[in-house]
Design a protein around this motif. Structure first.
Motif, mmCIF file in Angstrom:
data_model
loop_
_atom_site.group_PDB
_atom_site.id
_atom_site.type_symbol
_atom_site.label_atom_id
_atom_site.label_comp_id
_atom_site.label_asym_id
_atom_site.label_seq_id
_atom_site.Cartn_x
_atom_site.Cartn_y
_atom_site.Cartn_z
ATOM 1 N N UNK A 122 0.844 -1.195 0.000
ATOM 2 C CA UNK A 122 0.000 0.000 0.000
ATOM 3 C C UNK A 122 0.879 1.244 0.000
ATOM 4 N N UNK A 123 0.838 2.005 -1.093
ATOM 5 C CA UNK A 123 1.742 3.147 -1.246
ATOM 6 C C UNK A 123 1.617 4.134 -0.094
ATOM 7 N N UNK A 124 0.408 4.379 0.359
ATOM 8 C CA UNK A 124 0.200 5.380 1.405
ATOM 9 C C UNK A 124 0.896 5.001 2.707
ATOM 10 N N UNK A 125 0.950 3.700 2.996
ATOM 11 C CA UNK A 125 1.519 3.248 4.259
ATOM 12 C C UNK A 125 2.933 2.688 4.111
ATOM 13 N N UNK A 126 3.468 2.735 2.894
ATOM 14 C CA UNK A 126 4.781 2.136 2.674
ATOM 15 C C UNK A 126 5.873 2.851 3.467
ATOM 16 N N UNK A 127 5.781 4.178 3.570
ATOM 17 C CA UNK A 127 6.797 4.901 4.323
ATOM 18 C C UNK A 127 6.702 4.606 5.814
ATOM 19 N N UNK A 128 5.474 4.478 6.322
ATOM 20 C CA UNK A 128 5.297 4.085 7.727
ATOM 21 C C UNK A 128 5.910 2.708 7.940
ATOM 22 N N UNK A 129 5.684 1.809 6.999
ATOM 23 C CA UNK A 129 6.258 0.466 7.043
ATOM 24 C C UNK A 129 7.780 0.551 7.112
ATOM 25 N N UNK A 130 8.361 1.344 6.229
ATOM 26 C CA UNK A 130 9.821 1.442 6.193
ATOM 27 C C UNK A 130 10.373 2.068 7.471
ATOM 28 N N UNK A 131 9.742 3.166 7.904
ATOM 29 C CA UNK A 131 10.238 3.865 9.088
ATOM 30 C C UNK A 131 10.232 2.960 10.315
ATOM 31 N N UNK A 132 9.192 2.154 10.450
ATOM 32 C CA UNK A 132 9.078 1.323 11.633
ATOM 33 C C UNK A 132 9.889 0.043 11.532
#
Length: 225
Positions: A122-132
């Protein structure tokens, strides 16, 4: 479908029990409906609780999904970190345990794997995924690299870069998880673990034995020392 009414003992459960109940319902929703289909209403329906309860504990969908992702990451970390810190085990045994944690039934169930890939896709949550997840991934890669370096020293192995091998193992585990989702009939957790252990056996033949998983009939490889 009408909202199910939770049993009295469930409705009056402690806050930490409620949070875990909502996270488990979120995992189920993610596995079946993806991120976009996982709404607060859907989670409360699956948990058998009211919208007020999920709002009280998480305030928003973003908070709920972030807490669910953190729960998944911490579960895997706890699974491998316990054995990794056990100084009574040899480096080979500890490395085998770190690999096994990626394919343990408690951490690699179809529901949890689909939830992982729902976040990643999910593109919108991909950065949250990466950061965490980055910190958890780097910690595990560092642990694998350290254990590989210790095994290289023990066995006097030549021309093996522990950093490169650790990154290879990490990437292989991620790819095998995807194969377990796409081809569950033949890529089982046991076979997936054997694939990784076979890579280690080819690098460290004095410490690990080939499992035979390349033929689809092997058993889980274990550290020999």
């Amino acid at each position: 479908m009408p909202t199910q009414t939770a049993p009295r003992s469930q409705r009056y459960a402690p806050p930490e029990v409620r949070r875990q109940q909502l996270i488990e319902a979120t995992l189920d929703a993610l596995a079946q409906k993806g991120v976009s289909g996982t709404t607060m209403a859907e989670v409360t329906r699956r948990a058998g609780l009211s919208m007020g309860i999920v709002s009280l504990h998480f305030q928003s969908k973003d908070n709920l999904l972030t807490a669910t992702l953190r729960s998944l990451a911490e579960e895997i970390r706890d699974a491998w970190a316990h054995s990794h810190k056990d100084s009574t085990l040899s480096p080979a045994k500890r490395l085998s345990s770190v690999v096994a944690a990626s394919f343990d039934a408690s951490t690699s169930s179809p529901t949890k794997m689909r939830a992982w890939f729902a976040f990643f896709g999910e593109a919108r949550y991909r950065q949250i995924y990466r950061d965490m997840v980055t910190d958890f991934d780097e910690e595990r890669i560092d642990a694998i690299e350290t254990l590989c370096a210790q095994i290289i020293h023990e066995g006097g192995y030549k021309d093996i870069c522990p950093k490169t091998l650790a990154a290879t193992v990490e990437c292989l585990c991620d790819g095998l998880w995807l194969s377990m989702i796409l081809y569950p009939d033949w890529m089982t957790p046991a076979v997936a673990k054997c694939r990784v252990m076979d890579v280690l056996a080819r690098h460290f033949p004095m410490h690990f034995q080939l499992s035979g998983a390349q033929t689809g009939a092997g058993t889980q490889a274990e550290g020999a020392t």
